[in-house]
Each structure stands twice: as C-alpha cells, then as structure tokens.
Design a protein around this motif. Structure first.
Motif, short mmCIF file in Angstrom:
data_model
loop_
_atom_site.label_atom_id
_atom_site.label_comp_id
_atom_site.label_asym_id
_atom_site.label_seq_id
_atom_site.Cartn_x
_atom_site.Cartn_y
_atom_site.Cartn_z
N VAL A 54 0.84 -1.19 0.00
CA VAL A 54 0.00 0.00 0.00
C VAL A 54 0.88 1.25 0.00
O VAL A 54 0.67 2.19 -0.78
CB VAL A 54 -0.97 0.01 1.21
CG1 VAL A 54 -1.67 1.35 1.35
CG2 VAL A 54 -1.98 -1.12 1.08
N VAL A 55 1.89 1.26 0.84
CA VAL A 55 2.79 2.42 0.93
C VAL A 55 3.51 2.64 -0.41
O VAL A 55 3.65 3.78 -0.86
CB VAL A 55 3.80 2.25 2.08
CG1 VAL A 55 4.89 3.32 2.02
CG2 VAL A 55 3.07 2.32 3.42
N LYS A 56 3.93 1.59 -1.07
CA LYS A 56 4.61 1.74 -2.36
C LYS A 56 3.69 2.37 -3.40
O LYS A 56 4.11 3.21 -4.18
CB LYS A 56 5.13 0.39 -2.85
CG LYS A 56 6.35 -0.07 -2.10
CD LYS A 56 6.84 -1.40 -2.60
CE LYS A 56 8.01 -1.85 -1.74
NZ LYS A 56 8.50 -3.17 -2.14
N ILE A 57 2.44 1.96 -3.41
CA ILE A 57 1.47 2.55 -4.35
C ILE A 57 1.25 4.02 -4.02
O ILE A 57 1.22 4.87 -4.91
CB ILE A 57 0.15 1.77 -4.33
CG1 ILE A 57 0.36 0.37 -4.91
CG2 ILE A 57 -0.95 2.52 -5.09
CD1 ILE A 57 -0.79 -0.58 -4.69
N CYS A 58 1.13 4.33 -2.73
CA CYS A 58 0.95 5.73 -2.31
C CYS A 58 2.15 6.58 -2.74
O CYS A 58 1.97 7.67 -3.29
CB CYS A 58 0.77 5.81 -0.80
SG CYS A 58 -0.75 5.04 -0.19
N GLU A 59 3.35 6.07 -2.50
CA GLU A 59 4.56 6.80 -2.89
C GLU A 59 4.59 7.05 -4.39
O GLU A 59 4.89 8.16 -4.83
CB GLU A 59 5.81 6.02 -2.48
CG GLU A 59 6.09 6.02 -1.01
CD GLU A 59 7.28 5.16 -0.63
OE1 GLU A 59 7.74 4.32 -1.46
OE2 GLU A 59 7.78 5.32 0.49
N ARG A 60 4.28 6.03 -5.16
CA ARG A 60 4.28 6.16 -6.61
C ARG A 60 3.29 7.22 -7.07
O ARG A 60 3.61 8.10 -7.87
CB ARG A 60 3.94 4.82 -7.25
CG ARG A 60 3.90 4.88 -8.79
CD ARG A 60 3.11 3.76 -9.39
NE ARG A 60 1.69 3.89 -9.02
CZ ARG A 60 0.85 2.89 -8.94
NH1 ARG A 60 1.24 1.65 -9.19
NH2 ARG A 60 -0.42 3.09 -8.62
N ASP A 61 2.07 7.17 -6.54
CA ASP A 61 1.03 8.10 -6.97
C ASP A 61 1.39 9.54 -6.62
O ASP A 61 1.18 10.46 -7.42
CB ASP A 61 -0.32 7.72 -6.37
CG ASP A 61 -0.91 6.47 -6.99
OD1 ASP A 61 -0.37 5.98 -8.01
OD2 ASP A 61 -1.93 5.98 -6.46
N VAL A 62 1.95 9.76 -5.43
CA VAL A 62 2.32 11.12 -5.03
C VAL A 62 3.49 11.62 -5.88
O VAL A 62 3.46 12.75 -6.38
CB VAL A 62 2.65 11.19 -3.53
CG1 VAL A 62 3.28 12.54 -3.17
CG2 VAL A 62 1.40 10.95 -2.70
N ARG A 63 4.51 10.79 -6.08
CA ARG A 63 5.66 11.22 -6.89
C ARG A 63 5.24 11.54 -8.32
O ARG A 63 5.66 12.56 -8.88
CB ARG A 63 6.73 10.13 -6.90
CG ARG A 63 7.49 10.03 -5.61
CD ARG A 63 8.63 9.02 -5.71
NE ARG A 63 9.15 8.71 -4.41
CZ ARG A 63 10.00 9.47 -3.73
NH1 ARG A 63 10.41 10.59 -4.25
NH2 ARG A 63 10.43 9.10 -2.55
N GLU A 64 4.42 10.69 -8.93
CA GLU A 64 3.98 10.94 -10.29
C GLU A 64 3.09 12.18 -10.38
O GLU A 64 3.21 12.96 -11.32
CB GLU A 64 3.26 9.71 -10.85
CG GLU A 64 4.19 8.54 -11.11
CD GLU A 64 3.48 7.30 -11.60
OE1 GLU A 64 2.23 7.30 -11.72
OE2 GLU A 64 4.18 6.31 -11.86
N SER A 65 2.24 12.39 -9.41
CA SER A 65 1.37 13.57 -9.40
C SER A 65 2.19 14.84 -9.19
O SER A 65 1.92 15.87 -9.82
CB SER A 65 0.30 13.44 -8.32
OG SER A 65 -0.56 12.36 -8.60
#
Length: 90
Positions: A54-65
C-alpha cells in the motif's frame, strides 16, 4: 485485506495552479480529496497484500502527481486504516 489509505500532502512552494494540477493528477490515479481539507486524499484498497504494498502505491502516486504538477519538494504522511474508518480529524 481491505483498507483505506489517507495521505496528508504538503507541497513546498505550491501556488494555486500547482495544487490544482496536483489534485487533478491524484484524482486521475483514483484518489479523492477529503472535504474541508486543503491537503488530504483518500483511496480504498480491496485486496492489499500488506502495508508495504500500500505504501509503495501511495509513494508512486504522489511522486507521479508531483512530477505532473511541477512540484519538486513535498512532504507526505500516510495513514492506513480499516476500510470502515470514518473519522478523519487531521
């Protein structure tokens, strides 16, 4: 495991245009902005393997955004809670 993730995202040097671009980018990734907040987002995970996934997905989404919005610096806090968690007093 069904959980909700809540992100508190502070963008450094964020103007209104950058925040709006960031909000749009997060929305396109499935996140919705919590009412009456300037910087909180929420998404549900139905079949989350574990908290690390879950944390990896959150990190990815924030970085890409952030990249899409042109934001170079940001701070993020991730809260993982059961999907029936309703109180979000942050």
């Amino acid at each position: 495991m069904s959980v909700d993730a809540i992100l508190i995202v502070t963008l450094e040097n964020d103007g209104e245009n950058r925040r709006n671009s960031f909000d749009t980018a997060m929305s396109r990734r499935g996140w919705w902005k919590l009412a009456d907040t300037a910087n909180c987002y929420r998404v549900g995970f139905i079949n989350a393997d574990d908290d690390d996934a879950v944390v990896k997905i959150c990190e990815r989404d924030v970085r890409e955004s952030a990249y899409v919005a042109g934001v170079e610096e940001f701070d993020v806090t991730c809260v993982i809670a059961p999907d029936d968690f309703d109180d979000c007093t942050l």
